[in-house]
Design a protein around this motif. Structure first.
Motif, short mmCIF file in Angstrom:
data_model
loop_
_atom_site.label_atom_id
_atom_site.label_comp_id
_atom_site.label_asym_id
_atom_site.label_seq_id
_atom_site.Cartn_x
_atom_site.Cartn_y
_atom_site.Cartn_z
N UNK A 147 26.26 24.91 110.37
CA UNK A 147 25.37 23.90 110.19
C UNK A 147 24.91 23.87 108.65
N UNK A 148 25.46 22.58 108.20
CA UNK A 148 24.78 22.35 106.73
C UNK A 148 24.58 21.02 106.37
N UNK A 149 24.16 20.65 105.03
CA UNK A 149 23.96 19.46 104.80
C UNK A 149 24.91 18.38 104.80
N UNK A 150 26.05 18.82 105.07
CA UNK A 150 27.39 18.02 105.11
C UNK A 150 28.28 18.11 106.38
N UNK A 151 27.85 19.42 107.13
CA UNK A 151 28.64 19.59 108.07
C UNK A 151 27.96 20.32 109.53
N UNK A 152 28.41 19.97 110.78
CA UNK A 152 27.89 20.66 111.78
C UNK A 152 29.24 20.89 112.71
N UNK A 153 29.53 22.02 112.78
CA UNK A 153 30.87 22.32 113.45
C UNK A 153 30.63 23.58 114.31
N UNK A 154 31.62 23.92 115.17
CA UNK A 154 31.71 25.01 116.02
C UNK A 154 33.09 25.59 115.56
N UNK A 155 33.01 26.63 115.07
CA UNK A 155 34.42 27.23 114.41
C UNK A 155 34.73 28.44 115.17
N UNK A 156 36.01 28.51 115.76
CA UNK A 156 36.72 29.71 116.05
C UNK A 156 37.28 30.37 115.21
N UNK A 157 36.89 31.73 114.79
CA UNK A 157 37.26 32.41 113.75
C UNK A 157 38.03 33.54 114.40
N UNK A 159 40.14 35.32 112.19
CA UNK A 159 40.58 36.26 111.21
C UNK A 159 39.84 35.65 110.02
N UNK A 160 39.58 36.73 108.98
CA UNK A 160 38.82 36.10 107.87
C UNK A 160 39.53 34.63 107.10
N UNK A 161 40.64 34.74 107.27
CA UNK A 161 41.13 33.42 106.69
C UNK A 161 41.71 32.40 107.75
N UNK A 162 41.70 32.91 109.10
CA UNK A 162 42.37 31.88 110.10
C UNK A 162 41.12 31.42 111.10
N UNK A 163 40.82 30.22 110.90
CA UNK A 163 39.71 29.33 111.46
C UNK A 163 40.06 28.05 112.02
N UNK A 164 39.43 27.81 113.28
CA UNK A 164 40.00 26.49 113.77
C UNK A 164 38.45 25.65 114.19
N UNK A 165 38.43 24.39 114.02
CA UNK A 165 37.16 23.76 114.06
C UNK A 165 37.36 23.24 115.69
N UNK A 166 36.61 23.62 116.66
CA UNK A 166 36.94 23.47 117.84
C UNK A 166 35.79 21.92 118.50
N UNK A 167 34.64 21.96 117.37
CA UNK A 167 33.64 20.95 117.87
C UNK A 167 33.13 20.57 116.62
N UNK A 168 32.86 19.15 116.20
CA UNK A 168 32.13 19.05 115.14
C UNK A 168 31.50 17.58 115.21
N UNK A 169 30.50 17.21 114.14
CA UNK A 169 29.96 16.20 114.30
C UNK A 169 30.68 14.70 114.21
N UNK A 170 30.43 13.73 114.81
CA UNK A 170 31.50 12.73 114.56
C UNK A 170 30.82 11.63 113.68
N UNK A 171 29.31 11.90 113.25
CA UNK A 171 28.65 11.22 112.24
C UNK A 171 27.78 11.99 111.34
N UNK A 172 26.64 11.94 111.32
CA UNK A 172 25.81 12.80 110.45
C UNK A 172 25.81 14.45 110.78
N UNK A 173 25.47 15.04 109.64
CA UNK A 173 25.35 16.48 110.11
C UNK A 173 23.89 16.87 110.52
N UNK A 174 23.77 18.08 111.02
CA UNK A 174 22.52 18.31 111.53
C UNK A 174 21.28 18.43 110.36
N UNK A 175 21.78 19.09 109.12
CA UNK A 175 20.93 18.92 107.72
C UNK A 175 20.65 17.63 107.47
#
Ligand code: KG4
Length: 346
Positions: A147-157, A159-175
């Motif tokens: 959760x940042x100023x530009x993004x709100x996502x749930x990320x399945x991690x 490995x260090x470099x293997x990540x998948x977004x499984x949910x995200x904002x469809x408009x504004x971010x939480x920040x």
């Protein structure tokens, strides 16, 4: 005087310039040696980041910030194994400054250039090690609320470099919801930390605001922002002092709503994926109410919870350097023709 380090050790210089913080950091393997961040006060007067001013400030800050990062790390530029830089997402003019600096540095020193995705780096901030301060790091797989100023996502991690977004904002971010609502209440930019502070003195149950009904694991915050704006507009018609008289309760009630929205989908994701390793990252993870809510749920649901140290939640180059370290070890280098990108997925 440079310290005497073993040749097997990898030193990465990280450069972050995606928004309004110019940052440089040096890490030795996964351990941070320095992390210098120069903020840009110039934007406060405008109620938001002015891209043109941000680029100019980066241009002024970048050399002194890198210089200080090397000095604080106690090493010379000649010891750096590779330079990692934020390629995106972010403001293009800002990214260009960091990207160009990194290219010049790599070329001058004859070392590899490593590009880093800013969002991936926010998640990897959980793995930053400090020389004197060991802390537990998450096991894979884990779910990260980013959760940042530009993004709100749930990320399945995975490995260090293997990540998948499984949910995200469809408009504004939480920040953005924090910052825009704060602006309506007359607070400086960024308003998130001000709301956080005021919320501690307010009644979170005083006002009820809209929560979105979005299917699946996605988020939406634009309805809440509009609801907040219209509510204030109506109240101000009857009492022009409404905001001033109720700032703490407004902040507490708004913050409670944002946290409930964030936590609702995160809890659903842990159930769906059957994952009990849970983390939070990004600028909004500095929010004390969100941290408390995460701890409460972790206790109730027996999650293994991981929260980054406060200074690594915001934009910083330590997380860029660490992401660069993992990529460096895989030989994942970038060419001199790399150009920044404004938007991207993980
Ligand atoms: O991750 P970050 O530094 O920059 C981006 O990459 O977006 O996040 C900045 C965001 C801003 O929206 C700011 O208001 C929010 O993080 N933020 C907070 C708090 N500290 C920073 N929001 C709520 N409570 C806080 N304590």
């Amino acid at each position: 005087m440079a310290a005497n380090y073993s040749e097997k050790e990898i030193f990465i210089l990280g450069i972050e310039s995606s928004c309004d913080d110019t940052s440089a950091a040096v890490i030795r393997n996964e351990t941070i040696l320095s992390n210098v961040v120069a903020g840009q006060k110039v934007h406060e007067a405008y109620g938001g980041v002015v891209p043109e001013l941000a680029s100019r400030a980066h241009q002024q800050n970048i050399i002194p910030v890198v210089d200080l990062a090397l000095k604080q790390a106690g090493i010379t530029a000649g010891l750096i194994s590779a330079v990692a830089f934020t390629r995106g997402p972010g403001l293009l003019g800002s990214l260009l400054v960091g990207t160009s600096f990194a290219k010049g540095f790599a070329l001058a020193k004859g070392i590899p250039l490593v590009e880093v995705n800013h969002l991936q780096a926010h998640v990897l901030a959980l793995f930053i090690r400090e020389p004197e301060n060991e802390h537990p790091v998450p096991d894979f797989p884990f779910l990260c609320l980013l959760v940042s100023g530009g993004n709100s996502q749930i990320v399945l991690v995975r490995d260090h470099l293997d990540m998948e977004i499984i949910g995200q904002t469809i408009d504004d971010a939480a920040g953005e919801a924090f910052d825009k609502c704060a602006k309506v209440m007359g607070m400086p930019y960024p308003g998130g930390p001000f709301i956080d502070r005021l919320a501690r003195e307010g009644n979170p149950d005083r006002f009820i605001f809209t929560k979105p009904r979005i299917k699946g694991l996605d988020y939406s915050f634009s309805g809440l922002k509009t609801n907040f704006l219209y509510f204030l507009r109506d109240q101000l018609k009857g009492n022009s002092g409404f905001i001033e008289e109720n700032k703490a309760d407004l902040s507490a009630s708004l913050q409670k709503t944002i946290i409930e929205i964030l936590m609702g989908k995160l809890i659903r994701a842990t159930r769906l994926m059957n994952i009990g390793n849970v983390a939070v990252a990004g600028g909004v993870s500095a929010n004390s109410g969100l941290r408390d809510a995460m701890r409460k749920e972790a206790h109730k649901r027996k999650w293994n919870l991981f929260i980054p140290k406060f200074e690594y939640t915001m934009d910083n180059a330590a997380m860029i350097a660490l992401a660069g370290y993992y990529k460096f070890r895989k030989g994942d280098f970038t060419g001199q023709d790399a150009v920044p990108f404004a938007r991207t997925q993980l």
